[in-house]
Scaffold this motif. Structure first.
Motif, PDB file in Angstrom:
ATOM      1  N   ALA A 134       0.954   3.846  -3.155  1.00  0.00           N
ATOM      2  CA  ALA A 134       0.527   5.224  -2.887  1.00  0.00           C
ATOM      3  C   ALA A 134       1.586   6.217  -3.347  1.00  0.00           C
ATOM      4  O   ALA A 134       1.277   7.258  -3.942  1.00  0.00           O
ATOM      5  CB  ALA A 134       0.230   5.396  -1.393  1.00  0.00           C
ATOM      6  N   ARG A 135       2.845   5.917  -3.096  1.00  0.00           N
ATOM      7  CA  ARG A 135       3.900   6.826  -3.551  1.00  0.00           C
ATOM      8  C   ARG A 135       3.943   6.891  -5.071  1.00  0.00           C
ATOM      9  O   ARG A 135       4.188   7.953  -5.651  1.00  0.00           O
ATOM     10  CB  ARG A 135       5.251   6.353  -3.013  1.00  0.00           C
ATOM     11  N   ALA A 136       3.713   5.743  -5.740  1.00  0.00           N
ATOM     12  CA  ALA A 136       3.785   5.708  -7.199  1.00  0.00           C
ATOM     13  C   ALA A 136       2.682   6.539  -7.841  1.00  0.00           C
ATOM     14  O   ALA A 136       2.860   7.073  -8.932  1.00  0.00           O
ATOM     15  CB  ALA A 136       3.720   4.268  -7.699  1.00  0.00           C
ATOM     16  N   VAL A 137       1.519   6.643  -7.188  1.00  0.00           N
ATOM     17  CA  VAL A 137       0.398   7.398  -7.765  1.00  0.00           C
ATOM     18  C   VAL A 137       0.266   8.782  -7.125  1.00  0.00           C
ATOM     19  O   VAL A 137      -0.789   9.404  -7.201  1.00  0.00           O
ATOM     20  CB  VAL A 137      -0.921   6.605  -7.607  1.00  0.00           C
ATOM     21  N   ALA A 138       1.353   9.253  -6.463  1.00  0.00           N
ATOM     22  CA  ALA A 138       1.402  10.604  -5.882  1.00  0.00           C
ATOM     23  C   ALA A 138       0.346  10.799  -4.799  1.00  0.00           C
ATOM     24  O   ALA A 138      -0.310  11.832  -4.717  1.00  0.00           O
ATOM     25  CB  ALA A 138       1.246  11.675  -6.970  1.00  0.00           C
ATOM     26  N   ILE A 196       0.841  -1.207   0.000  1.00  0.00           N
ATOM     27  CA  ILE A 196       0.000   0.000   0.000  1.00  0.00           C
ATOM     28  C   ILE A 196       0.870   1.249   0.000  1.00  0.00           C
ATOM     29  O   ILE A 196       0.634   2.206  -0.746  1.00  0.00           O
ATOM     30  CB  ILE A 196      -0.936  -0.006   1.230  1.00  0.00           C
ATOM     31  N   ARG A 197       1.913   1.255   0.822  1.00  0.00           N
ATOM     32  CA  ARG A 197       2.798   2.423   0.899  1.00  0.00           C
ATOM     33  C   ARG A 197       3.513   2.653  -0.441  1.00  0.00           C
ATOM     34  O   ARG A 197       3.622   3.786  -0.921  1.00  0.00           O
ATOM     35  CB  ARG A 197       3.817   2.209   2.024  1.00  0.00           C
ATOM     36  N   THR A 198       3.985   1.559  -1.071  1.00  0.00           N
ATOM     37  CA  THR A 198       4.717   1.696  -2.334  1.00  0.00           C
ATOM     38  C   THR A 198       3.803   2.177  -3.454  1.00  0.00           C
ATOM     39  O   THR A 198       4.173   3.055  -4.247  1.00  0.00           O
ATOM     40  CB  THR A 198       5.340   0.344  -2.707  1.00  0.00           C
TER      41      THR A 198
END
Length: 278
Positions: A79-83, A75-77
């Motif tokens: 979320a970062r990828a989709v800003a 989830i953390r990874t």
């Protein structure tokens, strides 16, 4: 009979909580991905999270993640990828699943390599020394027995003329070159023209993926507690750490002081020079 309000009309109305209006975790990630103009394939390529797992997470199905620790990391990874700010999304996941989980053993995705000790080589130097000692002992024993026989003949035949002893040259031994002291650690002698990365698992276990600068897969598997791996490349080493908090990391002979969390998924790249350069 009087007509009045019933007791039910006197009960205060309950306003819905603002948290009830927020979208689910999967819906929030999906909306952020669409807003960023990304496809599921592009998110999977940038995060290394497999396409079926990305689809499942967007449908709020976390059963394919392999446990709460990996679900939080995915989830953390993503979320970062989709800003998208990952902290509120992870906090929502913890609230929906009974709070932040305690560290759990990582799912064994791959069998770790078994480090086999090398067989000891025969000590030829010791064998040669033993053979030379045996030859010298045999020659000395033969000469000693020969001298005893000559003494018996001298008694029977009379005194033999004395012979001048031939001078013998003292044996010269070549000085041996002193062997260099071994270094305290093999990682301390890393070549400067390459990038060297050493991973050691201090506790629990961690899934590791390592690639060279041209995309060649150097390692893809799980390291158990106490196991280590060293990778080298001419230009760059790319890493994915599945349980980064359990790993001690050395880059080009220097320890990386970053504090990684247990269960956190980290994507790292290092080049020649100091860890800061990588």
């Amino acid at each position: 009979m009087s007509i009045g309000n019933s007791p039910e009309d006197d009960r205060p109305s309950v306003d819905p909580s603002p948290e009830d209006d927020r979208p689910s975790i999967g819906r929030a990630l999906q909306q952020a991905r669409i807003a960023a103009g990304l496809t599921v394939d592009e998110v999977s390529s940038s995060t290394r999270v497999r396409i079926p797992i990305v689809h499942a997470i967007e449908q709020d199905d976390f059963s394919r993640c392999g446990g709460d620790v990996y679900a939080r990391g995915h989830i953390r990874t993503i979320a970062r990828a989709v800003a998208l700010d990952p902290d509120p999304v992870v906090a929502q996941y913890d609230a929906d699943h009974g709070g932040r989980p305690a560290p759990t053993p990582a799912a064994p995705l791959f069998e770790a390599e078994r480090i086999r000790p090398e067989r000891g080589r025969p000590n030829w130097t010791a064998a040669m020394v033993a053979a030379i000692v045996a030859v010298i002992g045999f020659v000395g024993f033969t000469l000693f027995n020969g001298d005893d026989g000559n003494k018996d003949n001298h008694v029977a035949e009379g005194p033999a003329p004395q012979q001048k002893p031939t001078p013998t040259k003292p044996a010269t031994t070549k000085p041996t070159n002193p062997k260099p002291d071994p270094s305290d650690s093999a990682i301390a002698a890393v070549p400067k023209d390459k990038v060297t990365v050493k991973l050691s698992v201090l506790d629990d276990k961690s899934w590791i993926s390592a690639k060279s600068h041209n995309g060649k897969l150097l390692f893809d598997g799980t390291l158990l507690k106490g196991e280590s791996k060293t990778f080298q490349d001419d230009e760059r080493v790319d890493l994915i750490l599945g349980n980064a908090g359990a790993i001690e990391l050395y880059v080009n002979g220097k320890k990386v002081e970053d504090q990684f969390e247990t269960g956190q998924v980290e994507r790292l790249s290092y080049t020649k020079g100091d860890p800061e350069v990588g």
